[in-house]
Design a protein around this motif. Sequence first.
Motif, PDB file in Angstrom:
ATOM      1  N   ASP A 135       8.577   3.914   4.854  1.00 50.75           N
ATOM      2  CA  ASP A 135       7.140   4.157   4.729  1.00 50.75           C
ATOM      3  C   ASP A 135       6.334   3.370   5.751  1.00 50.75           C
ATOM      4  O   ASP A 135       5.174   3.698   5.996  1.00 50.75           O
ATOM      5  CB  ASP A 135       6.668   3.788   3.322  1.00 50.75           C
ATOM      6  CG  ASP A 135       7.177   4.766   2.279  1.00 50.75           C
ATOM      7  OD1 ASP A 135       6.937   5.975   2.443  1.00 50.75           O
ATOM      8  OD2 ASP A 135       7.817   4.325   1.311  1.00 50.75           O
ATOM      9  N   LEU A 136       6.923   2.329   6.341  1.00 50.25           N
ATOM     10  CA  LEU A 136       6.223   1.554   7.362  1.00 50.25           C
ATOM     11  C   LEU A 136       6.081   2.330   8.665  1.00 50.25           C
ATOM     12  O   LEU A 136       5.322   1.918   9.553  1.00 50.25           O
ATOM     13  CB  LEU A 136       6.963   0.241   7.629  1.00 50.25           C
ATOM     14  CG  LEU A 136       7.156  -0.687   6.428  1.00 50.25           C
ATOM     15  CD1 LEU A 136       7.900  -1.944   6.856  1.00 50.25           C
ATOM     16  CD2 LEU A 136       5.819  -1.039   5.801  1.00 50.25           C
ATOM     17  N   LEU A 137       6.821   3.441   8.794  1.00 50.52           N
ATOM     18  CA  LEU A 137       6.763   4.258  10.006  1.00 50.52           C
ATOM     19  C   LEU A 137       6.444   5.721   9.710  1.00 50.52           C
ATOM     20  O   LEU A 137       6.468   6.549  10.615  1.00 50.52           O
ATOM     21  CB  LEU A 137       8.103   4.188  10.754  1.00 50.52           C
ATOM     22  CG  LEU A 137       8.558   2.795  11.221  1.00 50.52           C
ATOM     23  CD1 LEU A 137       9.981   2.872  11.766  1.00 50.52           C
ATOM     24  CD2 LEU A 137       7.624   2.245  12.271  1.00 50.52           C
ATOM     25  N   ARG A 138       6.114   6.030   8.470  1.00 49.65           N
ATOM     26  CA  ARG A 138       5.991   7.436   8.079  1.00 49.65           C
ATOM     27  C   ARG A 138       4.741   8.093   8.652  1.00 49.65           C
ATOM     28  O   ARG A 138       4.794   9.169   9.230  1.00 49.65           O
ATOM     29  CB  ARG A 138       6.008   7.551   6.554  1.00 49.65           C
ATOM     30  CG  ARG A 138       6.285   8.962   6.062  1.00 49.65           C
ATOM     31  CD  ARG A 138       6.423   8.971   4.550  1.00 49.65           C
ATOM     32  NE  ARG A 138       7.474   8.097   4.084  1.00 49.65           N
ATOM     33  CZ  ARG A 138       8.766   8.417   4.070  1.00 49.65           C
ATOM     34  NH1 ARG A 138       9.163   9.598   4.521  1.00 49.65           N
ATOM     35  NH2 ARG A 138       9.668   7.567   3.617  1.00 49.65           N
ATOM     36  N   ASN A 141      -0.952   5.936  11.220  1.00 49.83           N
ATOM     37  CA  ASN A 141      -1.742   4.722  11.070  1.00 49.83           C
ATOM     38  C   ASN A 141      -0.872   3.517  10.786  1.00 49.83           C
ATOM     39  O   ASN A 141      -0.902   2.504  11.501  1.00 49.83           O
ATOM     40  CB  ASN A 141      -2.771   4.917   9.951  1.00 49.83           C
ATOM     41  CG  ASN A 141      -3.688   3.720   9.825  1.00 49.83           C
ATOM     42  OD1 ASN A 141      -4.256   3.255  10.810  1.00 49.83           O
ATOM     43  ND2 ASN A 141      -3.830   3.213   8.614  1.00 49.83           N
ATOM     44  N   ILE A 142      -0.050   3.592   9.741  1.00 45.62           N
ATOM     45  CA  ILE A 142       0.790   2.457   9.375  1.00 45.62           C
ATOM     46  C   ILE A 142       1.889   2.229  10.408  1.00 45.62           C
ATOM     47  O   ILE A 142       2.362   1.100  10.594  1.00 45.62           O
ATOM     48  CB  ILE A 142       1.379   2.670   7.960  1.00 45.62           C
ATOM     49  CG1 ILE A 142       1.965   1.350   7.434  1.00 45.62           C
ATOM     50  CG2 ILE A 142       2.417   3.771   7.957  1.00 45.62           C
ATOM     51  CD1 ILE A 142       2.397   1.442   5.981  1.00 45.62           C
ATOM     52  N   ARG A 143       2.294   3.283  11.125  1.00 43.30           N
ATOM     53  CA  ARG A 143       3.328   3.126  12.156  1.00 43.30           C
ATOM     54  C   ARG A 143       2.836   2.231  13.293  1.00 43.30           C
ATOM     55  O   ARG A 143       3.541   1.306  13.717  1.00 43.30           O
ATOM     56  CB  ARG A 143       3.736   4.491  12.699  1.00 43.30           C
ATOM     57  CG  ARG A 143       4.851   4.416  13.749  1.00 43.30           C
ATOM     58  CD  ARG A 143       5.090   5.762  14.394  1.00 43.30           C
ATOM     59  NE  ARG A 143       5.320   6.786  13.388  1.00 43.30           N
ATOM     60  CZ  ARG A 143       4.581   7.871  13.238  1.00 43.30           C
ATOM     61  NH1 ARG A 143       3.529   8.069  14.047  1.00 43.30           N
ATOM     62  NH2 ARG A 143       4.842   8.762  12.310  1.00 43.30           N
ATOM     63  N   PHE A 329      -5.936   1.936  12.242  1.00 45.80           N
ATOM     64  CA  PHE A 329      -5.607   1.364  13.540  1.00 45.80           C
ATOM     65  C   PHE A 329      -6.551   1.966  14.581  1.00 45.80           C
ATOM     66  O   PHE A 329      -6.752   3.180  14.609  1.00 45.80           O
ATOM     67  CB  PHE A 329      -4.156   1.683  13.902  1.00 45.80           C
ATOM     68  CG  PHE A 329      -3.651   0.971  15.122  1.00 45.80           C
ATOM     69  CD1 PHE A 329      -3.165  -0.316  15.039  1.00 45.80           C
ATOM     70  CD2 PHE A 329      -3.661   1.592  16.372  1.00 45.80           C
ATOM     71  CE1 PHE A 329      -2.687  -0.973  16.157  1.00 45.80           C
ATOM     72  CE2 PHE A 329      -3.199   0.945  17.494  1.00 45.80           C
ATOM     73  CZ  PHE A 329      -2.708  -0.347  17.388  1.00 45.80           C
ATOM     74  N   PRO A 330      -7.176   1.163  15.453  1.00 45.48           N
ATOM     75  CA  PRO A 330      -8.129   1.710  16.434  1.00 45.48           C
ATOM     76  C   PRO A 330      -7.494   2.811  17.283  1.00 45.48           C
ATOM     77  O   PRO A 330      -6.401   2.663  17.810  1.00 45.48           O
ATOM     78  CB  PRO A 330      -8.473   0.482  17.289  1.00 45.48           C
ATOM     79  CG  PRO A 330      -8.252  -0.679  16.380  1.00 45.48           C
ATOM     80  CD  PRO A 330      -7.082  -0.295  15.526  1.00 45.48           C
TER      81      PRO A 330
END
Length: 358
Positions: A135-138, A141-143, A329-330
């Motif tokens: 889920d940290l790369l799914r 934004n979080i990726r 994430f910008p």
Amino acid sequence: MFFVVGLGQISNYVAAFVLGTEILGPRVRTVFSTAGRESVLRRRLHAAAAVCVLSSGTGGSSSSASRCPASSTWLLWWYIPESPRWLLSQGRVEEAEDILRAAAKRNGIEPPPVIFAAVQRELQCERRKAHNICDLLRSGNIRWISLTLWLVWNTVAIAYFALSLNTANLHGDAYLNSFVSALVEMPAYMLSWAMFRWCSRRLSLFSTFFMGGVFLLFIKLIPEHMVHFAMTLEMLGKFAVTAAFAIVYAYTAEIYPTVVRNTALGACSMASRIGSVIAPYFIYLRSYSDSLPYILMGSLTALSGLLSLLLPESYGMPLPDTIAHMQHFPGCCRKKPYSLAHSEEKRNAAGRKSSVLL
């Protein structure tokens, strides 16, 4: 034995850090996450234990001697409650309320009849979904947040451990240099607490990273006969990098949501272990040039400081509970930042009640 110690030490530390972050109120959490992140006393005892063991000629291990007190921490297991935030993310609302009612009773506060009624419906869908490291790369934004933080953690570990290992190469007594190197960490953690308490998260991380890189780059400009001035710059670099290490721990815990906070912090810690493995090879570069390690470490640290400016701001924001509540994430996933305004105020009303009870 090193594998067992590393497995227990790192995993227990990350779990305890996340637990303290989630269960403590905002003011206490700031102290816990920064000034309480690492004990300088432990490092000074490690240096003192090394002197005693080596001088006694018994052939013992200073590392083993310094870790003996850690075996007594299991006695605290029954005194530490589970994280109410994590229990809510798992749909265990009754258990979370029981913990808060017990805390309210100890603090002499009358809890409301229903504490988490406002968030039960929101967590119905989230609790049915199992989260893992993927889920940290799914999502995009979080990726990007994860990749950026992994690079930042890797760089700060390289600089921190390389400077720590380099104390044996400095002018003077190796044990005294190790003591001084540990001593500069004490004001660094106090500075990280002050910056984390009153300053922007991104600017705090950027300033400590960038100043650490500048100090390390200036070392190569010092003439060879000015040994003590060069050592002072190196200690200042260690001071700034240590403050950055404390800030990035607390900052990471604030960016990620409850459902993946422990997993995300563990992944970032794993990225930093890669940096700690690489760190000794930076010191080996002294065989080619004495200034080469400082040039590389200083450049990487300063560039990582600039990279940290891309991360979202978390100062004054509530801890996110789900991935949808994360800051953007910008340049990626242009959505409205998670804030306390309008509808979010209702969702965080229960969180404020729990903070008062704790």
